[in-house]
Design an enzyme around this catalytic site. Structure first.
Site, PDB file in Angstrom:
ATOM      1  N   SER A   1      24.227 -39.159  -7.722  1.00 17.93           N
ATOM      2  CA  SER A   1      23.814 -40.067  -8.803  1.00 17.93           C
ATOM      3  C   SER A   1      24.677 -39.995 -10.054  1.00 17.93           C
ATOM      4  O   SER A   1      24.457 -40.774 -10.985  1.00 17.93           O
ATOM      5  CB  SER A   1      22.353 -39.793  -9.173  1.00 17.93           C
ATOM      6  OG  SER A   1      21.493 -40.303  -8.174  1.00 17.93           O
TER       7      SER A   1
ATOM      8  N   LYS B   1      26.092 -43.222 -11.327  1.00 16.83           N
ATOM      9  CA  LYS B   1      25.412 -44.140 -12.245  1.00 16.83           C
ATOM     10  C   LYS B   1      26.005 -44.106 -13.652  1.00 16.83           C
ATOM     11  O   LYS B   1      25.764 -45.020 -14.443  1.00 16.83           O
ATOM     12  CB  LYS B   1      23.922 -43.818 -12.279  1.00 16.83           C
ATOM     13  CG  LYS B   1      23.242 -44.091 -10.945  1.00 16.83           C
ATOM     14  CD  LYS B   1      21.796 -43.631 -10.953  1.00 16.83           C
ATOM     15  CE  LYS B   1      21.143 -43.985  -9.616  1.00 16.83           C
ATOM     16  NZ  LYS B   1      20.559 -42.842  -8.940  1.00 16.83           N
TER      17      LYS B   1
ATOM     18  N   SER C   1      16.825 -41.915 -12.932  1.00 16.70           N
ATOM     19  CA  SER C   1      17.870 -42.092 -11.922  1.00 16.70           C
ATOM     20  C   SER C   1      17.449 -43.034 -10.795  1.00 16.70           C
ATOM     21  O   SER C   1      17.584 -42.725  -9.611  1.00 16.70           O
ATOM     22  CB  SER C   1      18.261 -40.728 -11.328  1.00 16.70           C
ATOM     23  OG  SER C   1      19.494 -40.815 -10.651  1.00 16.70           O
TER      24      SER C   1
END
Length: 438
Positions: A120, A123, A187
Protein backbone atom coordinates in the site's frame (compact mmCIF):
# COMPACT_ATOMS: atom_id res chain seq x y z
CA UNK A 1 110.18 26.19 -89.26
CA UNK A 2 112.85 24.26 -87.52
CA UNK A 3 112.12 22.10 -84.46
CA UNK A 4 113.84 24.63 -82.20
CA UNK A 5 111.87 27.55 -83.60
CA UNK A 6 108.61 25.60 -83.08
CA UNK A 7 109.49 24.93 -79.42
CA UNK A 8 110.29 28.60 -78.79
CA UNK A 9 106.94 29.63 -80.29
CA UNK A 10 105.00 27.22 -78.02
CA UNK A 11 106.86 28.48 -74.94
CA UNK A 12 105.95 32.05 -75.79
CA UNK A 13 102.26 31.13 -76.16
CA UNK A 14 102.21 29.48 -72.74
CA UNK A 15 103.75 32.59 -71.18
CA UNK A 16 101.13 34.82 -72.78
CA UNK A 17 98.27 32.65 -71.35
CA UNK A 18 99.76 32.74 -67.87
CA UNK A 19 100.05 36.56 -67.76
CA UNK A 20 97.84 38.05 -70.47
CA UNK A 21 98.10 41.70 -69.38
CA UNK A 22 100.90 42.25 -66.95
CA UNK A 23 101.05 45.93 -67.81
CA UNK A 24 97.47 46.62 -66.55
CA UNK A 25 97.49 44.75 -63.15
CA UNK A 26 97.42 48.02 -61.16
CA UNK A 27 93.87 48.79 -62.29
CA UNK A 28 92.46 46.25 -59.72
CA UNK A 29 93.78 48.26 -56.71
CA UNK A 30 92.38 51.48 -55.15
CA UNK A 31 94.60 54.49 -54.69
CA UNK A 32 95.25 53.63 -51.01
CA UNK A 33 95.98 49.97 -51.57
CA UNK A 34 92.36 48.60 -50.91
CA UNK A 35 90.31 46.53 -53.34
CA UNK A 36 87.88 48.48 -55.45
CA UNK A 37 84.81 46.28 -54.15
CA UNK A 38 85.31 46.94 -50.38
CA UNK A 39 82.81 49.84 -50.21
CA UNK A 40 80.05 47.69 -51.69
CA UNK A 41 80.66 44.95 -49.13
CA UNK A 42 80.46 47.46 -46.26
CA UNK A 43 77.12 48.76 -47.57
CA UNK A 44 75.75 45.25 -47.75
CA UNK A 45 76.76 44.66 -44.12
CA UNK A 46 74.90 47.79 -43.04
CA UNK A 47 71.75 46.57 -44.82
CA UNK A 48 71.96 43.18 -43.14
CA UNK A 49 72.39 44.77 -39.69
CA UNK A 50 69.43 47.06 -40.31
CA UNK A 51 67.25 44.15 -41.34
CA UNK A 52 68.25 42.19 -38.23
CA UNK A 53 67.50 45.20 -36.01
CA UNK A 54 64.10 45.76 -37.58
CA UNK A 55 63.27 42.06 -37.23
CA UNK A 56 64.27 42.14 -33.54
CA UNK A 57 62.13 45.21 -32.91
CA UNK A 58 59.19 43.57 -34.69
CA UNK A 59 59.66 40.32 -32.72
CA UNK A 60 59.79 42.13 -29.38
CA UNK A 61 56.72 44.16 -30.31
CA UNK A 62 54.74 41.15 -31.46
CA UNK A 63 55.68 39.07 -28.42
CA UNK A 64 55.00 41.92 -26.02
CA UNK A 65 51.61 42.78 -27.53
CA UNK A 66 50.24 39.31 -28.33
CA UNK A 67 47.52 38.04 -25.95
CA UNK A 68 48.87 36.02 -23.05
CA UNK A 69 47.38 32.59 -22.25
CA UNK A 70 44.51 32.64 -19.74
CA UNK A 71 44.81 31.42 -16.17
CA UNK A 72 43.33 28.07 -15.18
CA UNK A 73 41.21 27.23 -12.11
CA UNK A 74 41.98 23.84 -10.55
CA UNK A 75 39.31 22.51 -8.12
CA UNK A 76 40.64 20.52 -5.17
CA UNK A 77 38.02 18.02 -4.07
CA UNK A 78 34.82 16.52 -5.37
CA UNK A 79 33.86 14.90 -2.05
CA UNK A 80 33.62 16.64 1.32
CA UNK A 81 33.60 14.51 4.46
CA UNK A 82 32.29 15.30 7.93
CA UNK A 83 34.84 14.18 10.56
CA UNK A 84 34.07 11.09 12.61
CA UNK A 85 32.06 7.98 11.97
CA UNK A 86 31.27 5.53 10.65
CA UNK A 87 27.76 5.24 12.07
CA UNK A 88 26.62 1.97 13.61
CA UNK A 89 22.88 1.76 12.97
CA UNK A 90 20.52 -1.20 13.63
CA UNK A 91 19.70 -1.94 10.00
CA UNK A 92 17.15 -4.75 9.56
CA UNK A 93 18.67 -8.13 8.79
CA UNK A 94 15.94 -9.04 6.30
CA UNK A 95 14.42 -7.24 3.36
CA UNK A 96 15.81 -3.83 2.41
CA UNK A 97 15.98 -0.35 3.93
CA UNK A 98 17.28 3.16 3.32
CA UNK A 99 17.31 6.38 5.33
CA UNK A 100 18.14 10.00 4.51
CA UNK A 101 18.01 13.40 6.15
CA UNK A 102 15.80 15.67 4.06
CA UNK A 103 17.91 18.43 2.55
CA UNK A 104 21.19 16.85 3.68
CA UNK A 105 21.57 13.50 1.96
CA UNK A 106 21.56 9.74 2.26
CA UNK A 107 22.51 8.24 5.63
CA UNK A 108 22.78 4.65 4.43
CA UNK A 109 21.09 1.54 3.07
CA UNK A 110 20.60 -2.13 3.87
CA UNK A 111 20.06 -4.89 1.36
CA UNK A 112 20.76 -5.01 -2.38
CA UNK A 113 18.24 -2.29 -3.33
CA UNK A 114 16.54 -4.46 -5.93
CA UNK A 115 12.89 -3.66 -6.70
CA UNK A 116 10.47 -5.33 -4.26
CA UNK A 117 6.68 -5.25 -3.91
CA UNK A 118 5.70 -2.20 -1.86
CA UNK A 119 2.05 -3.03 -1.10
CA UNK A 120 0.00 0.00 0.00
CA UNK A 121 2.96 2.40 -0.12
CA UNK A 122 1.83 2.53 -3.77
CA UNK A 123 -0.97 4.84 -2.58
CA UNK A 124 1.55 7.61 -1.89
CA UNK A 125 2.05 7.99 -5.63
CA UNK A 126 -1.71 7.67 -6.21
CA UNK A 127 -2.30 10.64 -3.92
CA UNK A 128 0.52 12.67 -5.49
CA UNK A 129 -0.83 12.20 -9.02
CA UNK A 130 -4.34 13.21 -7.91
CA UNK A 131 -2.99 16.32 -6.18
CA UNK A 132 -0.82 17.12 -9.19
CA UNK A 133 -3.80 17.16 -11.57
CA UNK A 134 -6.34 18.44 -9.03
CA UNK A 135 -4.35 20.59 -6.57
CA UNK A 136 -5.86 21.66 -3.27
CA UNK A 137 -5.04 24.71 -1.19
CA UNK A 138 -4.40 24.11 2.48
CA UNK A 139 -7.79 23.59 4.15
CA UNK A 140 -9.70 23.30 0.85
CA UNK A 141 -12.03 20.34 0.28
CA UNK A 142 -11.94 20.36 -3.51
CA UNK A 143 -14.49 18.97 -5.99
CA UNK A 144 -17.17 16.45 -5.05
CA UNK A 145 -16.84 12.78 -6.02
CA UNK A 146 -20.10 10.79 -6.17
CA UNK A 147 -19.93 7.07 -5.41
CA UNK A 148 -21.49 4.98 -8.21
CA UNK A 149 -23.04 1.49 -8.12
CA UNK A 150 -19.86 0.27 -9.86
CA UNK A 151 -17.84 1.68 -6.97
CA UNK A 152 -20.06 -0.21 -4.53
CA UNK A 153 -19.54 -3.43 -6.52
CA UNK A 154 -15.76 -2.90 -6.30
CA UNK A 155 -16.06 -2.40 -2.54
CA UNK A 156 -18.07 -5.61 -2.11
CA UNK A 157 -15.51 -7.56 -4.17
CA UNK A 158 -12.67 -6.21 -2.09
CA UNK A 159 -14.48 -7.17 1.15
CA UNK A 160 -15.00 -10.68 -0.18
CA UNK A 161 -11.29 -11.02 -0.96
CA UNK A 162 -10.31 -9.64 2.47
CA UNK A 163 -8.68 -6.49 1.20
CA UNK A 164 -8.21 -3.23 3.07
CA UNK A 165 -11.38 -1.25 2.28
CA UNK A 166 -13.44 1.83 3.17
CA UNK A 167 -17.20 1.32 3.30
CA UNK A 168 -19.12 3.28 0.65
CA UNK A 169 -22.72 3.56 -0.56
CA UNK A 170 -24.19 4.48 -3.93
CA UNK A 171 -24.88 8.20 -4.14
CA UNK A 172 -22.47 9.01 -1.29
CA UNK A 173 -20.65 12.26 -1.87
CA UNK A 174 -17.05 12.69 -0.84
CA UNK A 175 -14.89 15.73 -1.37
CA UNK A 176 -11.53 15.20 -3.03
CA UNK A 177 -9.88 15.71 0.34
CA UNK A 178 -12.14 13.13 2.02
CA UNK A 179 -11.40 10.64 -0.72
CA UNK A 180 -7.65 11.18 -0.21
CA UNK A 181 -8.13 10.72 3.55
CA UNK A 182 -9.97 7.43 2.88
CA UNK A 183 -7.09 6.38 0.62
CA UNK A 184 -4.21 7.22 2.96
CA UNK A 185 -5.46 6.81 6.53
CA UNK A 186 -7.40 3.48 6.56
CA UNK A 187 -5.65 2.56 3.26
CA UNK A 188 -8.77 1.75 1.25
CA UNK A 189 -7.93 -0.22 -1.88
CA UNK A 190 -11.40 0.50 -3.27
CA UNK A 191 -10.81 4.23 -2.79
CA UNK A 192 -7.66 4.00 -4.94
CA UNK A 193 -9.84 2.75 -7.80
CA UNK A 194 -12.45 5.47 -7.18
CA UNK A 195 -9.82 8.21 -7.34
CA UNK A 196 -8.10 6.74 -10.40
CA UNK A 197 -11.37 6.58 -12.37
CA UNK A 198 -12.33 10.08 -11.26
CA UNK A 199 -8.95 11.70 -11.96
CA UNK A 200 -8.03 10.07 -15.28
CA UNK A 201 -11.19 8.46 -16.65
CA UNK A 202 -9.87 4.92 -16.30
CA UNK A 203 -7.48 2.93 -14.16
CA UNK A 204 -5.04 2.16 -17.03
CA UNK A 205 -4.83 5.85 -17.93
CA UNK A 206 -4.18 6.73 -14.31
CA UNK A 207 -1.45 4.07 -13.93
CA UNK A 208 0.28 5.54 -16.98
CA UNK A 209 0.30 8.89 -15.19
CA UNK A 210 1.76 7.25 -12.08
CA UNK A 211 4.66 5.82 -14.05
CA UNK A 212 5.23 9.13 -15.83
CA UNK A 213 5.40 10.89 -12.46
CA UNK A 214 7.84 8.26 -11.17
CA UNK A 215 10.11 8.92 -14.16
CA UNK A 216 9.87 12.68 -13.59
CA UNK A 217 10.97 12.22 -9.96
CA UNK A 218 13.92 10.04 -11.01
CA UNK A 219 12.51 6.85 -9.48
CA UNK A 220 14.35 4.63 -11.94
CA UNK A 221 13.63 1.34 -10.15
CA UNK A 222 9.92 1.96 -9.51
CA UNK A 223 7.04 0.56 -11.58
CA UNK A 224 3.31 0.71 -11.00
CA UNK A 225 0.68 -1.68 -12.37
CA UNK A 226 -2.25 -0.47 -10.28
CA UNK A 227 -3.24 2.40 -7.97
CA UNK A 228 -3.63 0.40 -4.73
CA UNK A 229 -0.55 -1.83 -4.42
CA UNK A 230 -2.59 -5.02 -4.26
CA UNK A 231 -0.85 -6.32 -7.37
CA UNK A 232 2.74 -7.33 -6.43
CA UNK A 233 3.86 -6.04 -9.83
CA UNK A 234 3.98 -2.56 -8.28
CA UNK A 235 7.60 -2.52 -7.12
CA UNK A 236 10.22 -0.10 -5.86
CA UNK A 237 13.40 0.15 -3.81
CA UNK A 238 13.88 1.87 -0.45
CA UNK A 239 16.17 4.42 -2.12
CA UNK A 240 13.44 5.36 -4.60
CA UNK A 241 10.83 5.47 -1.86
CA UNK A 242 12.93 7.85 0.24
CA UNK A 243 12.94 10.25 -2.70
CA UNK A 244 9.20 9.75 -3.15
CA UNK A 245 8.65 10.41 0.56
CA UNK A 246 10.54 13.70 0.38
CA UNK A 247 8.45 14.83 -2.59
CA UNK A 248 5.20 13.79 -0.92
CA UNK A 249 5.90 15.46 2.43
CA UNK A 250 6.78 18.67 0.60
CA UNK A 251 3.07 18.90 -0.33
CA UNK A 252 1.34 20.46 2.71
CA UNK A 253 -2.05 18.87 1.91
CA UNK A 254 -0.54 15.40 1.68
CA UNK A 255 1.51 15.93 4.85
CA UNK A 256 -1.54 17.12 6.79
CA UNK A 257 -3.54 14.04 5.78
CA UNK A 258 -0.95 11.36 6.62
CA UNK A 259 -0.35 13.09 9.96
CA UNK A 260 -3.91 12.33 11.13
CA UNK A 261 -4.44 9.33 13.42
CA UNK A 262 -8.10 9.07 12.35
CA UNK A 263 -10.79 10.72 10.23
CA UNK A 264 -14.58 10.59 10.04
CA UNK A 265 -16.21 9.84 6.65
CA UNK A 266 -19.90 10.11 5.64
CA UNK A 267 -20.68 6.37 5.39
CA UNK A 268 -17.65 4.61 6.87
CA UNK A 269 -17.72 6.74 10.02
CA UNK A 270 -14.49 7.03 12.02
CA UNK A 271 -11.56 5.16 10.49
CA UNK A 272 -8.05 4.82 11.91
CA UNK A 273 -4.51 5.10 10.61
CA UNK A 274 -2.53 1.86 10.24
CA UNK A 275 0.59 3.83 11.19
CA UNK A 276 0.45 2.88 14.87
CA UNK A 277 3.69 4.77 15.55
CA UNK A 278 2.13 8.07 14.45
CA UNK A 279 2.83 10.80 17.02
CA UNK A 280 5.22 8.47 18.87
CA UNK A 281 9.03 8.77 18.81
CA UNK A 282 8.76 11.76 16.45
CA UNK A 283 7.03 9.79 13.64
CA UNK A 284 4.73 12.12 11.65
CA UNK A 285 3.92 9.80 8.68
CA UNK A 286 4.00 8.52 5.95
CA UNK A 287 2.45 5.20 4.84
CA UNK A 288 2.39 1.55 5.85
CA UNK A 289 1.86 -1.46 3.62
CA UNK A 290 1.65 -5.19 4.13
CA UNK A 291 0.60 -8.40 2.46
CA UNK A 292 1.87 -11.95 2.18
CA UNK A 293 4.06 -11.24 -0.86
CA UNK A 294 5.41 -7.81 0.10
CA UNK A 295 5.80 -8.53 3.81
CA UNK A 296 5.74 -5.59 6.17
CA UNK A 297 6.57 -2.21 4.60
CA UNK A 298 6.83 1.29 6.03
CA UNK A 299 7.73 4.62 4.43
CA UNK A 300 8.30 6.95 7.38
CA UNK A 301 9.07 10.52 8.35
CA UNK A 302 10.73 11.08 11.72
CA UNK A 303 10.86 14.74 12.79
CA UNK A 304 13.92 15.70 14.84
CA UNK A 305 14.74 19.05 16.44
CA UNK A 306 18.30 20.11 15.55
CA UNK A 307 19.47 23.52 16.73
CA UNK A 308 15.89 24.43 17.55
CA UNK A 309 14.74 23.69 13.98
CA UNK A 310 12.67 20.70 12.78
CA UNK A 311 14.56 18.29 10.56
CA UNK A 312 12.90 15.44 8.69
CA UNK A 313 14.48 11.99 8.55
CA UNK A 314 12.87 10.05 5.69
CA UNK A 315 13.26 6.28 5.58
CA UNK A 316 11.82 3.17 3.98
CA UNK A 317 11.71 -0.44 5.13
CA UNK A 318 10.54 -3.22 2.78
CA UNK A 319 10.15 -6.98 2.95
CA UNK A 320 9.86 -7.62 6.70
CA UNK A 321 8.61 -11.21 7.09
CA UNK A 322 8.68 -11.77 10.86
CA UNK A 323 5.06 -11.90 12.16
CA UNK A 324 3.28 -9.67 12.78
CA UNK A 325 4.80 -8.22 9.61
CA UNK A 326 3.41 -4.71 9.92
CA UNK A 327 4.75 -4.41 13.46
CA UNK A 328 8.14 -5.70 12.30
CA UNK A 329 8.34 -2.92 9.71
CA UNK A 330 7.27 -0.25 12.21
CA UNK A 331 9.76 -1.40 14.84
CA UNK A 332 12.63 -1.56 12.32
CA UNK A 333 11.91 2.00 11.24
CA UNK A 334 11.67 3.36 14.79
CA UNK A 335 14.91 1.62 15.80
CA UNK A 336 16.74 3.20 12.87
CA UNK A 337 15.38 6.69 13.48
CA UNK A 338 16.04 6.58 17.22
CA UNK A 339 19.62 5.40 16.73
CA UNK A 340 20.39 8.25 14.33
CA UNK A 341 18.98 11.05 16.49
CA UNK A 342 21.97 11.53 18.86
CA UNK A 343 24.38 11.85 15.93
CA UNK A 344 22.46 14.60 14.11
CA UNK A 345 23.86 18.11 14.59
CA UNK A 346 24.45 21.27 12.63
CA UNK A 347 28.07 21.23 11.49
CA UNK A 348 30.23 23.58 9.44
CA UNK A 349 30.96 21.97 6.10
CA UNK A 350 32.82 24.96 4.58
CA UNK A 351 34.20 28.10 6.22
CA UNK A 352 34.02 31.53 4.65
CA UNK A 353 37.33 32.14 2.88
CA UNK A 354 38.22 28.43 2.80
CA UNK A 355 40.46 27.49 -0.12
CA UNK A 356 38.84 25.04 -2.53
CA UNK A 357 41.43 25.08 -5.29
CA UNK A 358 44.22 27.00 -7.02
CA UNK A 359 44.41 29.37 -9.98
CA UNK A 360 47.57 28.70 -12.00
CA UNK A 361 49.29 30.19 -15.07
CA UNK A 362 51.83 28.86 -17.59
CA UNK A 363 54.42 31.38 -16.34
CA UNK A 364 54.36 29.96 -12.80
CA UNK A 365 52.08 32.38 -10.94
CA UNK A 366 49.40 30.88 -8.66
CA UNK A 367 46.90 32.04 -6.04
CA UNK A 368 44.31 30.16 -3.96
CA UNK A 369 40.64 30.35 -4.90
CA UNK A 370 38.22 30.58 -1.95
CA UNK A 371 34.49 30.46 -1.22
CA UNK A 372 32.94 33.80 -0.30
CA UNK A 373 30.57 32.33 2.30
CA UNK A 374 30.51 29.35 4.59
CA UNK A 375 28.05 26.47 4.64
CA UNK A 376 26.59 24.74 7.69
CA UNK A 377 24.37 21.68 7.32
CA UNK A 378 22.58 19.18 9.49
CA UNK A 379 24.89 16.20 9.23
CA UNK A 380 26.21 13.12 10.99
CA UNK A 381 29.75 11.82 11.59
CA UNK A 382 31.30 10.36 8.48
CA UNK A 383 28.80 11.93 6.08
CA UNK A 384 30.21 12.44 2.59
CA UNK A 385 28.94 15.28 0.43
CA UNK A 386 29.51 15.51 -3.31
CA UNK A 387 30.59 18.81 -4.79
CA UNK A 388 31.53 20.19 -8.17
CA UNK A 389 32.93 23.33 -9.75
CA UNK A 390 31.62 25.45 -12.61
CA UNK A 391 34.42 27.79 -13.84
CA UNK A 392 34.00 31.08 -15.66
CA UNK A 393 36.34 32.18 -18.45
CA UNK A 394 39.43 33.73 -16.87
CA UNK A 395 41.86 36.39 -18.09
CA UNK A 396 45.65 36.17 -17.89
CA UNK A 397 45.68 38.38 -14.79
CA UNK A 398 43.07 38.82 -12.05
CA UNK A 399 42.45 41.36 -9.30
CA UNK A 400 41.91 40.14 -5.75
CA UNK A 401 38.33 38.99 -5.26
CA UNK A 402 37.69 38.35 -8.96
CA UNK A 403 34.96 35.74 -9.55
CA UNK A 404 36.46 32.54 -10.94
CA UNK A 405 33.48 30.18 -10.74
CA UNK A 406 30.81 28.52 -8.60
CA UNK A 407 31.11 25.58 -6.23
CA UNK A 408 28.06 23.28 -6.28
CA UNK A 409 27.46 21.34 -3.06
CA UNK A 410 24.96 18.50 -3.52
CA UNK A 411 22.94 17.75 -0.40
CA UNK A 412 20.39 15.06 -1.16
CA UNK A 413 18.13 16.41 -3.88
CA UNK A 414 19.24 19.99 -3.10
CA UNK A 415 22.19 21.82 -4.65
CA UNK A 416 23.72 24.80 -2.84
CA UNK A 417 25.78 27.15 -5.01
CA UNK A 418 28.69 29.11 -3.49
CA UNK A 419 30.64 31.86 -5.34
CA UNK A 420 34.39 31.21 -5.66
CA UNK A 421 36.88 34.09 -6.03
CA UNK A 422 40.62 34.72 -6.27
CA UNK A 423 42.08 35.11 -2.77
CA UNK A 424 44.55 37.77 -3.98
CA UNK A 425 45.69 39.43 -7.19
CA UNK A 426 47.13 37.20 -9.90
CA UNK A 427 49.88 38.93 -11.95
CA UNK A 428 50.12 38.57 -15.70
CA UNK A 429 53.25 37.37 -17.54
CA UNK A 430 56.48 39.44 -17.52
CA UNK A 431 58.27 40.57 -20.70
CA UNK A 432 61.00 37.99 -20.21
CA UNK A 433 58.46 35.13 -20.29
CA UNK A 434 56.74 36.59 -23.33
CA UNK A 435 60.04 36.87 -25.25
CA UNK A 436 61.00 33.27 -24.52
CA UNK A 437 57.57 31.67 -24.94
CA UNK A 438 57.30 30.48 -28.50
Amino acid sequence: MSRRQHADALAGLVQLRADPAPRHRGRHLARHGRPVGFGAERGLLRVVLAVVLVAAVVYVGVQALRPAPVARAQFNDQVLRVPGGPLHLPWPTQGEAAMAVAGSGLVGTAGPQTPLPMASITKVMTALVVLHDHPLGFGQQGPTITITPADVATYQHDVATQQSVVKVAAGEQLSERQALEALLIPSGNNMADVLADWAAGSIPAFVAQMNAEAAALGLHHTRYVGPSGLNPGSVSTPLDLVRLGEAAMANPVFASIVGKPSVTLPVAGTVYNYDYELDHHGIIGIKTGSDSQAGGCFLFDDQVAVGGQPVQVIGAVLGQQTPPIIQSALHAAVDLAQALRPDLAERTLLRQGQAVGTITTPWGSSVPMVVTKGLSVVSWPGETVRSGFQPVRLASSLPAGARVGTMDVHLGATTTRLPVVAARALPGPGLGWKLTDL
